[in-house]
Design a protein around this motif. Structure first.
Motif, PDB file in Angstrom:
ATOM      1  N   GLN A 103       0.821  -1.202   0.000  1.00  0.00           N
ATOM      2  CA  GLN A 103       0.000   0.000   0.000  1.00  0.00           C
ATOM      3  C   GLN A 103       0.861   1.260   0.000  1.00  0.00           C
ATOM      4  OE1 GLN A 103      -2.577  -0.619   3.364  1.00  0.00           O
ATOM      5  NE2 GLN A 103      -3.827  -2.151   2.323  1.00  0.00           N
ATOM      6  N   MET A 104       1.975   1.219   0.726  1.00  0.00           N
ATOM      7  CA  MET A 104       2.902   2.357   0.735  1.00  0.00           C
ATOM      8  C   MET A 104       3.541   2.549  -0.633  1.00  0.00           C
ATOM      9  SD  MET A 104       4.791   2.032   4.462  1.00  0.00           S
ATOM     10  CE  MET A 104       5.862   3.429   4.066  1.00  0.00           C
ATOM     11  N   ALA A 105       3.827   1.443  -1.323  1.00  0.00           N
ATOM     12  CA  ALA A 105       4.417   1.530  -2.663  1.00  0.00           C
ATOM     13  C   ALA A 105       3.463   2.244  -3.612  1.00  0.00           C
ATOM     14  CB  ALA A 105       4.736   0.131  -3.183  1.00  0.00           C
ATOM     15  N   ILE A 106       2.164   1.963  -3.475  1.00  0.00           N
ATOM     16  CA  ILE A 106       1.156   2.627  -4.311  1.00  0.00           C
ATOM     17  C   ILE A 106       1.066   4.106  -3.948  1.00  0.00           C
ATOM     18  CG2 ILE A 106      -1.291   2.704  -4.918  1.00  0.00           C
ATOM     19  CD1 ILE A 106      -1.367  -0.336  -4.331  1.00  0.00           C
ATOM     20  N   GLU A 107       1.064   4.406  -2.666  1.00  0.00           N
ATOM     21  CA  GLU A 107       0.975   5.795  -2.211  1.00  0.00           C
ATOM     22  C   GLU A 107       2.166   6.618  -2.677  1.00  0.00           C
ATOM     23  OE1 GLU A 107       0.476   5.575   2.000  1.00  0.00           O
ATOM     24  OE2 GLU A 107      -1.434   4.502   1.860  1.00  0.00           O
ATOM     25  N   HIS A 108       3.345   6.031  -2.702  1.00  0.00           N
ATOM     26  CA  HIS A 108       4.529   6.742  -3.187  1.00  0.00           C
ATOM     27  C   HIS A 108       4.403   7.053  -4.677  1.00  0.00           C
ATOM     28  CE1 HIS A 108       7.146   5.056   0.335  1.00  0.00           C
ATOM     29  NE2 HIS A 108       6.412   6.094   0.686  1.00  0.00           N
ATOM     30  N   GLY A 109       3.732   6.163  -5.409  1.00  0.00           N
ATOM     31  CA  GLY A 109       3.487   6.431  -6.827  1.00  0.00           C
ATOM     32  C   GLY A 109       2.558   7.620  -7.010  1.00  0.00           C
ATOM     33  N   ILE A 110       1.561   7.724  -6.142  1.00  0.00           N
ATOM     34  CA  ILE A 110       0.614   8.845  -6.211  1.00  0.00           C
ATOM     35  C   ILE A 110       1.310  10.166  -5.927  1.00  0.00           C
ATOM     36  CG2 ILE A 110      -1.456   9.817  -5.111  1.00  0.00           C
ATOM     37  CD1 ILE A 110      -2.312   6.900  -4.561  1.00  0.00           C
ATOM     38  N   GLN A 111       2.322  10.135  -5.077  1.00  0.00           N
ATOM     39  CA  GLN A 111       3.022  11.350  -4.665  1.00  0.00           C
ATOM     40  C   GLN A 111       4.214  11.687  -5.573  1.00  0.00           C
ATOM     41  OE1 GLN A 111       4.043  10.427  -0.618  1.00  0.00           O
ATOM     42  NE2 GLN A 111       1.914  10.048  -0.038  1.00  0.00           N
ATOM     43  N   LEU A 122      -3.199  10.388 -14.511  1.00  0.00           N
ATOM     44  CA  LEU A 122      -3.593   9.055 -14.059  1.00  0.00           C
ATOM     45  C   LEU A 122      -2.668   7.982 -14.617  1.00  0.00           C
ATOM     46  CD1 LEU A 122      -5.480   7.122 -12.598  1.00  0.00           C
ATOM     47  CD2 LEU A 122      -7.019   7.215 -14.582  1.00  0.00           C
ATOM     48  N   ALA A 123      -2.335   8.084 -15.908  1.00  0.00           N
ATOM     49  CA  ALA A 123      -1.452   7.103 -16.536  1.00  0.00           C
ATOM     50  C   ALA A 123      -0.072   7.141 -15.904  1.00  0.00           C
ATOM     51  CB  ALA A 123      -1.357   7.357 -18.036  1.00  0.00           C
ATOM     52  N   CYS A 124       0.414   8.334 -15.611  1.00  0.00           N
ATOM     53  CA  CYS A 124       1.728   8.497 -14.993  1.00  0.00           C
ATOM     54  C   CYS A 124       1.764   7.860 -13.605  1.00  0.00           C
ATOM     55  CB  CYS A 124       2.066   9.981 -14.902  1.00  0.00           C
ATOM     56  SG  CYS A 124       3.660  10.336 -14.128  1.00  0.00           S
ATOM     57  N   ILE A 125       0.747   8.148 -12.802  1.00  0.00           N
ATOM     58  CA  ILE A 125       0.670   7.576 -11.455  1.00  0.00           C
ATOM     59  C   ILE A 125       0.540   6.054 -11.530  1.00  0.00           C
ATOM     60  CG2 ILE A 125      -0.775   7.410  -9.384  1.00  0.00           C
ATOM     61  CD1 ILE A 125      -1.462  10.352  -9.724  1.00  0.00           C
ATOM     62  N   LEU A 126      -0.279   5.579 -12.463  1.00  0.00           N
ATOM     63  CA  LEU A 126      -0.475   4.147 -12.617  1.00  0.00           C
ATOM     64  C   LEU A 126       0.837   3.446 -12.952  1.00  0.00           C
ATOM     65  CD1 LEU A 126      -2.508   1.795 -12.734  1.00  0.00           C
ATOM     66  CD2 LEU A 126      -2.849   2.323 -15.164  1.00  0.00           C
ATOM     67  N   ASP A 127       1.595   3.994 -13.898  1.00  0.00           N
ATOM     68  CA  ASP A 127       2.884   3.409 -14.258  1.00  0.00           C
ATOM     69  C   ASP A 127       3.817   3.335 -13.051  1.00  0.00           C
ATOM     70  OD1 ASP A 127       2.015   3.210 -16.841  1.00  0.00           O
ATOM     71  OD2 ASP A 127       3.193   4.888 -17.614  1.00  0.00           O
ATOM     72  N   LYS A 128       3.884   4.430 -12.293  1.00  0.00           N
ATOM     73  CA  LYS A 128       4.785   4.474 -11.147  1.00  0.00           C
ATOM     74  C   LYS A 128       4.348   3.501 -10.060  1.00  0.00           C
ATOM     75  CE  LYS A 128       8.274   6.088  -8.772  1.00  0.00           C
ATOM     76  NZ  LYS A 128       9.655   5.714  -9.158  1.00  0.00           N
ATOM     77  N   ALA A 129       3.039   3.457  -9.777  1.00  0.00           N
ATOM     78  CA  ALA A 129       2.535   2.552  -8.745  1.00  0.00           C
ATOM     79  C   ALA A 129       2.751   1.090  -9.137  1.00  0.00           C
ATOM     80  CB  ALA A 129       1.052   2.818  -8.501  1.00  0.00           C
ATOM     81  N   LEU A 130       2.501   0.764 -10.407  1.00  0.00           N
ATOM     82  CA  LEU A 130       2.716  -0.600 -10.881  1.00  0.00           C
ATOM     83  C   LEU A 130       4.177  -1.006 -10.742  1.00  0.00           C
ATOM     84  CD1 LEU A 130       0.536  -0.562 -14.128  1.00  0.00           C
ATOM     85  CD2 LEU A 130       0.074  -1.896 -12.076  1.00  0.00           C
ATOM     86  N   SER A 397      -7.017   9.912  -6.029  1.00  0.00           N
ATOM     87  CA  SER A 397      -7.320  11.303  -5.682  1.00  0.00           C
ATOM     88  C   SER A 397      -7.489  11.459  -4.171  1.00  0.00           C
ATOM     89  CB  SER A 397      -8.603  11.757  -6.389  1.00  0.00           C
ATOM     90  OG  SER A 397      -8.425  11.749  -7.797  1.00  0.00           O
ATOM     91  N   ASN A 398      -8.205  10.542  -3.557  1.00  0.00           N
ATOM     92  CA  ASN A 398      -8.412  10.614  -2.110  1.00  0.00           C
ATOM     93  C   ASN A 398      -7.114  10.458  -1.337  1.00  0.00           C
ATOM     94  OD1 ASN A 398     -11.180  10.960  -2.416  1.00  0.00           O
ATOM     95  ND2 ASN A 398     -11.625   8.768  -2.271  1.00  0.00           N
ATOM     96  N   LEU A 399      -6.262   9.566  -1.795  1.00  0.00           N
ATOM     97  CA  LEU A 399      -4.978   9.362  -1.127  1.00  0.00           C
ATOM     98  C   LEU A 399      -4.079  10.579  -1.302  1.00  0.00           C
ATOM     99  CD1 LEU A 399      -4.217   5.631  -1.971  1.00  0.00           C
ATOM    100  CD2 LEU A 399      -4.745   6.584   0.262  1.00  0.00           C
ATOM    101  N   ALA A 400      -4.163  11.216  -2.473  1.00  0.00           N
ATOM    102  CA  ALA A 400      -3.355  12.421  -2.724  1.00  0.00           C
ATOM    103  C   ALA A 400      -3.781  13.538  -1.789  1.00  0.00           C
ATOM    104  CB  ALA A 400      -3.500  12.848  -4.183  1.00  0.00           C
ATOM    105  N   ILE A 401      -5.071  13.681  -1.560  1.00  0.00           N
ATOM    106  CA  ILE A 401      -5.586  14.709  -0.653  1.00  0.00           C
ATOM    107  C   ILE A 401      -5.170  14.418   0.788  1.00  0.00           C
ATOM    108  CG2 ILE A 401      -7.689  15.698   0.339  1.00  0.00           C
ATOM    109  CD1 ILE A 401      -9.034  15.240  -2.379  1.00  0.00           C
TER     110      ILE A 401
END
Length: 404
Positions: A103-111, A122-130, A397-401
């Motif tokens: 979950q932290m790995a995904i959150e770091h992608g969002i940030q 969205l595509a950029c965040i998705l690539d990073k989180a994946l 979006s919610n996690l980014a906020i």
């Protein structure tokens, strides 16, 4: 995930999720030598060797990959392969059974700072989180991590290539080289052309959503490393459309029958395996979507079997005669498999294919060869993947906020 005996040289081996593979080692009993009359014979006392389960026996012929990271037995298995996708990310977020590390790995992608100014955030965040989650998997498995390209680009070759290169770049930033990655693409004509380009660049590809022979034919000719037909969805389609012929090479009497034992999905997977093994041995076949263990056993010998937890448990609870000794037999083949091998590279060489099945596939032949089942299932499959991506957007979006 299930048991597996890895095949050296397979594209998943040097390969984690959605899919994790395992190895099992059959328990070996002790042996004793006895003197009998004029010659020596090997006699094993009763129960000196435990019989293998169907899961263990099947893993001698095919690499078995469980289809979910949340499988109850996951901690007991030695992981070998996995897939990370938008569906996997969505399943991880907010699930108490998933380690906080993911979950932290995904959150770091969002940030990720770069994504704040990207035209397609969205595509950029998705690539990073994946890539972040995939990098964790890469440290846990021996093989490659199959990573999904944003399915919203399924009909745009250039966009898929751009997203693939973005994934590879993000993996490299995480210390994971491209030879540990499989780029997962849909089996549209455009997706197969993107896979062909990636293979020429030395980046291995994994093409999914294969529901017709022509898709597999085109992908194998393109040099794709792994192709993935889904036998269950194919069977489901024919059950909903009983008037359609299941086997174009079989008797015409199969049209309209709901009660015969022919599974068009299994038949297609078998045909695809034999074609690849005979003409394009670089391309390995990973079969998914099984509805029963009988269908999995019918494809013993195919390169990879993706099995759900219910089927893995069923196979694991069923014993075979492999390794079993009742104390009344001597000099028998101790390692004879309890599950017969149905498919092999050698047997594939004897299978005949028509000229239409070996001709070079053009875009016109591809579109004509999809058939009603292939066309509908491919379209439905892509729409489902796109929905999974869109479902992530409010979560991101919610996690980014929350992180502000």
């Amino acid at each position: 995930m299930g048991t597996m005996t890895a095949h050296v040289g397979h594209p998943l081996h040097t390969l984690p999720c959605h899919y994790h593979g395992t190895r099992t080692r059959l328990r070996q009993g002790t042996r004793c030598m006895a003197q009998a009359t004029a010659k020596k014979v090997r006699i094993k006392p009763p129960s000196s060797s435990t019989a293998a389960t169907e899961l263990e026996a099947l893993s001698q012929w095919s690499t078995i990959i469980p289809d979910t990271v949340l499988m109850q037995k996951i901690e007991e298995l030695e992981l070998q392969a996995a897939t990370v996708s938008s569906t996997v990310l969505a399943g991880m977020m907010g699930n108490p059974r998933v380690a906080r590390e993911y979950q932290m790995a995904i959150e770091h992608g969002i940030q990720y700072d770069k994504c704040k100014t990207d035209s397609d955030k969205l595509a950029c965040i998705l690539d990073k989180a994946l890539a972040n989650v995939g990098a964790i998997f890469a440290e846990q498995v021996e093989g490659r991590v199959s990573t999904e390209v944003d399915p919203r680009a399924a009909y745009d070759t250039d966009k898929m290539l751009s997203r693939a290169h973005s994934l590879i770049e993000n993996y490299k930033k995480n210390g994971i080289s491209s030879d540990r990655i499989l780029i997962r693409l849909p089996a549209t004509w455009q997706g197969i052309q993107a896979a062909k380009q990636l293979e020429q660049e030395g980046i291995a590809s994994h093409v999914t959503l294969i529901y017709s022979f022509v898709q597999a034919q085109a992908a194998a000719q393109a040099g794709v490393s792994v192709i993935q037909p889904n036998v269950g969805r194919i069977m489901d389609w024919y059950k909903k459309h009983p008037g359609y012929i299941k086997n174009q090479r079989g008797p015409r009497s199969d049209g309209g029958s709901l009660f015969d034992n022919d599974n068009p999905g299994v038949q297609l997977a078998e045909r695809i395996y034999n074609y690849c093994a005979k003409y394009h041995p670089k391309t390995k076949v990973m079969v998914a979507g099984f509805r029963s263990k009988a269908d999995a056993l019918a494809l013993a010998g195919v390169d990879y079997l993706v099995l759900n937890e219910r089927i893995v448990d069923s196979l694991d609870k069923a014993t075979t005669l492999q390794g079993y000794n009742d104390g009344f037999r001597a000099d028998e083949k101790d390692n004879e498999s309890g599950v017969p091998q149905q498919l092999s590279s050698d047997s594939a060489q004897q299978v005949e294919f028509s000229s239409s099945e070996t001709v070079e596939v053009t875009r016109q032949l591809f579109e004509e060869g999809l058939g009603m089942a292939g066309l509908e299932l491919l379209d439905t499959g892509i729409k489902g993947l796109v929905e999974d991506v869109n479902r992530l957007e409010p979560i991101f979006s919610n996690l980014a906020i929350d992180s502000l």
